[in-house]
Design a protein around this motif. Sequence first.
Motif, PDB file in Angstrom:
ATOM      1  N   TYR A  63       0.829  -1.209   0.000  1.00 16.74           N
ATOM      2  CA  TYR A  63       0.000   0.000   0.000  1.00 16.74           C
ATOM      3  C   TYR A  63       0.863   1.258   0.000  1.00 16.74           C
ATOM      4  CZ  TYR A  63      -3.197   3.591   1.767  1.00 16.74           C
ATOM      5  OH  TYR A  63      -3.924   4.744   1.934  1.00 16.74           O
ATOM      6  N   THR A  64       1.909   1.250   0.803  1.00 15.91           N
ATOM      7  CA  THR A  64       2.807   2.406   0.881  1.00 15.91           C
ATOM      8  C   THR A  64       3.510   2.637  -0.446  1.00 15.91           C
ATOM      9  OG1 THR A  64       3.184   1.960   3.227  1.00 15.91           O
ATOM     10  CG2 THR A  64       4.755   3.422   2.123  1.00 15.91           C
ATOM     11  N   ARG A  67       0.980   4.044  -2.994  1.00  9.62           N
ATOM     12  CA  ARG A  67       0.635   5.452  -2.793  1.00  9.62           C
ATOM     13  C   ARG A  67       1.793   6.375  -3.181  1.00  9.62           C
ATOM     14  NH1 ARG A  67      -3.616   7.121   0.123  1.00  9.62           N
ATOM     15  NH2 ARG A  67      -3.023   9.046  -0.935  1.00  9.62           N
ATOM     16  N   ASN A  68       3.028   5.973  -2.872  1.00 12.08           N
ATOM     17  CA  ASN A  68       4.189   6.791  -3.244  1.00 12.08           C
ATOM     18  C   ASN A  68       4.338   6.892  -4.757  1.00 12.08           C
ATOM     19  OD1 ASN A  68       5.062   7.506  -0.657  1.00 12.08           O
ATOM     20  ND2 ASN A  68       6.266   5.650  -0.412  1.00 12.08           N
ATOM     21  N   GLU A  70       2.002   6.386  -6.916  1.00 10.07           N
ATOM     22  CA  GLU A  70       0.815   7.086  -7.419  1.00 10.07           C
ATOM     23  C   GLU A  70       1.042   8.599  -7.404  1.00 10.07           C
ATOM     24  OE1 GLU A  70      -3.936   6.766  -6.577  1.00 10.07           O
ATOM     25  OE2 GLU A  70      -2.642   7.076  -4.838  1.00 10.07           O
ATOM     26  N   ILE A  71       1.613   9.103  -6.330  1.00 10.61           N
ATOM     27  CA  ILE A  71       1.887  10.548  -6.223  1.00 10.61           C
ATOM     28  C   ILE A  71       2.911  10.983  -7.268  1.00 10.61           C
ATOM     29  CG2 ILE A  71       2.910  12.329  -4.746  1.00 10.61           C
ATOM     30  CD1 ILE A  71       1.701  10.779  -2.347  1.00 10.61           C
ATOM     31  N   TYR A 126      -2.238   1.558 -12.252  1.00 13.25           N
ATOM     32  CA  TYR A 126      -3.337   0.904 -11.546  1.00 13.25           C
ATOM     33  C   TYR A 126      -3.620  -0.480 -12.122  1.00 13.25           C
ATOM     34  CZ  TYR A 126      -4.012   5.644  -9.831  1.00 13.25           C
ATOM     35  OH  TYR A 126      -3.819   6.868  -9.251  1.00 13.25           O
ATOM     36  N   ARG A 184      -8.502   1.871  -9.503  1.00 12.36           N
ATOM     37  CA  ARG A 184      -8.022   2.286  -8.175  1.00 12.36           C
ATOM     38  C   ARG A 184      -8.927   1.750  -7.071  1.00 12.36           C
ATOM     39  NH1 ARG A 184      -7.926   6.339  -4.225  1.00 12.36           N
ATOM     40  NH2 ARG A 184      -5.791   6.956  -3.640  1.00 12.36           N
ATOM     41  N   LEU A 188      -7.482  -0.767  -4.077  1.00 11.08           N
ATOM     42  CA  LEU A 188      -7.604  -0.456  -2.650  1.00 11.08           C
ATOM     43  C   LEU A 188      -8.506  -1.463  -1.936  1.00 11.08           C
ATOM     44  CD1 LEU A 188      -7.842   3.443  -2.735  1.00 11.08           C
ATOM     45  CD2 LEU A 188      -5.866   2.032  -2.159  1.00 11.08           C
ATOM     46  N   ILE A 202       0.570   3.938   5.909  1.00 11.67           N
ATOM     47  CA  ILE A 202       1.749   4.300   5.119  1.00 11.67           C
ATOM     48  C   ILE A 202       2.981   4.158   6.003  1.00 11.67           C
ATOM     49  CG2 ILE A 202       2.920   6.193   3.925  1.00 11.67           C
ATOM     50  CD1 ILE A 202       0.219   7.180   2.999  1.00 11.67           C
TER      51      ILE A 202
END
Length: 260
Positions: A63-64, A67-68, A70-71, A126, A184, A188, A202
């Motif tokens: 997950y972390t 998200r990283n 993704e940003i 994704y 997405r 998730l 995170i």
Amino acid sequence: SWLWSMVSVFVFIPLYIKFLGSENYGLIGFYALLLGIISFADSGMSSAVIKEFSQESKTNYKYTLFRNLEIIYTILCVLISGIIFFSAEVIVKHWISSQTISQRDLVYYVRLIGVGVTTQLISSLYFGALFALKNQVRSNLLQLGWNFSKSALVFALFIIFSKSIELYFIWQIVCNVLYIYILRFFVLRQLNLEVSTTPLKILFRKLPKHIAKYIGGMIFIAIISSINIQADKLVTSSMFDLGTFGFYNIASSLAQIPVI
């Protein structure tokens, strides 16, 4: 998906030309060209997600990482979209010429293309994440539905509203955004199912060194590859008008059938 690719070559290209004309089909070819060029921005991020998610890692680590990346991916796509938006006049001047479409309209279409290609590019992150989370059937079905919506359902809009290349590009953007949202959501949801009752957390704000090194090593290869693959179309689009470029794209699409 390979079967759909073959069908679309024979069915939809003639329909695009019938509904939009050869010059507007040339703009669709330019959309594909620009997408191929900016694909270097991925720089192995989607493959890094597949590689890491496929291993027996803890869910919060996945997950972390997700998200990283993704940003980072979102920032890159926003930057690329902004560059295309503000350099649209330069792009039209050097790479696109038309006998029937005004320069002002071409600039507008290039800006729409910029939004379309960047939203399509980010979807690969994704898709890779969902695919690697052992959701291969679902991810492929979603991709098939997305491709069908983009290339087939647009004809219903042509019939109901107007035979407009503007409508085509807006529909591409709508399909891409919905596709990203759905992918997405399932990524998730799958990660939440893995942790069961505990919330996702995170663990770190920077990419692990081995992943950053992997992505960094892919950048140079990605840039060379994207330019090399699209070099012929870059030359063709700059030397000929959109009508000729459209027919060149037809030949290029037909030549991909053995590869498919």
